[in-house]
Design an enzyme around this catalytic site. Structure first.
Site, mmCIF file in Angstrom:
data_model
loop_
_atom_site.group_PDB
_atom_site.id
_atom_site.type_symbol
_atom_site.label_atom_id
_atom_site.label_comp_id
_atom_site.label_asym_id
_atom_site.label_seq_id
_atom_site.Cartn_x
_atom_site.Cartn_y
_atom_site.Cartn_z
ATOM 1 N N PHE A 23 90.992 -49.409 30.273
ATOM 2 C CA PHE A 23 89.979 -49.713 28.976
ATOM 3 C C PHE A 23 91.148 -50.741 28.211
ATOM 4 O O PHE A 23 91.490 -50.957 27.900
ATOM 5 C CB PHE A 23 89.483 -48.829 28.582
ATOM 6 C CG PHE A 23 88.560 -48.017 29.310
ATOM 7 C CD1 PHE A 23 86.858 -48.282 29.445
ATOM 8 C CD2 PHE A 23 89.064 -46.897 30.336
ATOM 9 C CE1 PHE A 23 86.214 -47.539 30.189
ATOM 10 C CE2 PHE A 23 88.122 -46.369 30.747
ATOM 11 C CZ PHE A 23 87.179 -46.388 31.102
ATOM 12 N N CYS A 33 74.193 -53.660 16.700
ATOM 13 C CA CYS A 33 73.202 -52.656 17.457
ATOM 14 C C CYS A 33 72.902 -51.141 16.403
ATOM 15 O O CYS A 33 74.045 -50.665 16.083
ATOM 16 C CB CYS A 33 73.506 -52.067 18.714
ATOM 17 S SG CYS A 33 73.649 -52.969 19.597
ATOM 18 N N CYS A 36 75.120 -48.045 18.017
ATOM 19 C CA CYS A 36 76.534 -48.742 18.834
ATOM 20 C C CYS A 36 77.522 -47.132 18.343
ATOM 21 O O CYS A 36 77.329 -46.453 17.172
ATOM 22 C CB CYS A 36 76.934 -49.984 17.852
ATOM 23 S SG CYS A 36 78.577 -50.137 18.570
ATOM 24 N N ASP A 37 78.380 -46.758 19.656
ATOM 25 C CA ASP A 37 79.240 -45.569 19.272
ATOM 26 C C ASP A 37 79.683 -46.144 19.187
ATOM 27 O O ASP A 37 80.936 -45.400 19.578
ATOM 28 C CB ASP A 37 78.472 -44.012 20.258
ATOM 29 C CG ASP A 37 78.819 -44.510 21.430
ATOM 30 O OD1 ASP A 37 79.620 -45.737 21.603
ATOM 31 O OD2 ASP A 37 78.550 -44.178 22.269
ATOM 32 N N THR A 38 80.642 -46.921 18.605
ATOM 33 C CA THR A 38 82.124 -47.313 19.287
ATOM 34 C C THR A 38 82.832 -47.990 18.013
ATOM 35 O O THR A 38 81.654 -48.848 17.327
ATOM 36 C CB THR A 38 82.234 -48.493 20.111
ATOM 37 O OG1 THR A 38 81.377 -48.104 21.815
ATOM 38 C CG2 THR A 38 83.998 -49.357 20.770
ATOM 39 N N HIS A 187 82.756 -38.644 29.450
ATOM 40 C CA HIS A 187 83.310 -38.866 28.556
ATOM 41 C C HIS A 187 82.912 -37.617 27.316
ATOM 42 O O HIS A 187 84.084 -37.160 26.752
ATOM 43 C CB HIS A 187 84.164 -40.356 28.207
ATOM 44 C CG HIS A 187 82.970 -41.388 27.679
ATOM 45 N ND1 HIS A 187 81.921 -41.873 28.481
ATOM 46 C CD2 HIS A 187 82.378 -41.659 26.388
ATOM 47 C CE1 HIS A 187 81.579 -42.405 28.295
ATOM 48 N NE2 HIS A 187 82.093 -42.754 26.855
#
Length: 193
Positions: A23, A33, A36-38, A187
């Site tokens: 990645f 957003c 958003c989880d990042t 994941h």
């Protein structure tokens, strides 16, 4: 190029779910957003050669370019260099910016249902469409997009009760509309990066 991180793991969602992948997460995004989880804002500047060098050290052929929004930085020359290193280049994008033509696989994950016209996809092709499932109306809006694979993913609301309801409604919709497939974030289920 500003890179948030490069790491080796398994693809956690969509068509290549479970496949070993490198990645490359670019920093920054043109959207904000609320779900958003990042964490992608920080990062360090890297040359294309440094990126390819880091990627080449991993045994997987699949490279997933993600972010943030990778289309803000991804270049034709980086994709060419990754191809020269024997890699297959997949990109996960919100679709609001054009991508280099030499990308091997495009995962389109539109966000305009929450963010409006500024988040409307401009891409005319994608290999897979991955929608965060919220309602049947949202899905109908994207049925005209030409893609080979369609995935619905329950929204992770960070609340076990809401998440259970989201999973059940997504599964029910997929069972009634078999042109869609369920995508889970394995994941997270497996607690891997």
């Amino acid at each position: 190029m500003k890179v948030n991180e490069i790491f080796y793991s398994l693809q956690g969602e969509g068509f290549y779910s479970g496949t070993p992948a490198v990645f490359v997460r670019f920093s920054g995004c043109n959207l904000r957003c609320p779900f958003c989880d990042t964490q992608h804002e920080s990062g360090r500047e890297m040359t294309e050669e440094e990126i390819v060098g880091a990627v080449a050290g991993c045994p997987a052929r699949l490279v997933v370019i993600t972010g943030g929004e990778p289309a803000l930085q991804l270049t034709t020359s980086l994709v060419d260099k990754l191809h020269s290193a024997g890699k297959y280049v997949a990109v996960e994008t919100n679709g609001t910016r054009p991508l280099p033509e030499n990308v091997d696989w495009i995962t389109l994950s539109p966000k305009d249902i929450w963010l409006g016209e500024k988040a409307r996809p401009v891409l005319t092709r994608a290999d897979e469409l991955k929608l965060l499932f919220e309602s049947e109306d949202r899905v109908r809006e994207y049925e005209g997009i030409k893609v080979s694979h369609r995935f619905l993913q329950p929204i992770d609301a960070d609340d076990p009760i809401v998440n259970d309801s989201n999973k059940k409604s997504t599964i029910a919709y997929v069972k009634q509309h078999p042109q869609w497939r369920l995508s889970l974030q394995i994941h997270k289920v497996l607690d891997i990066r």
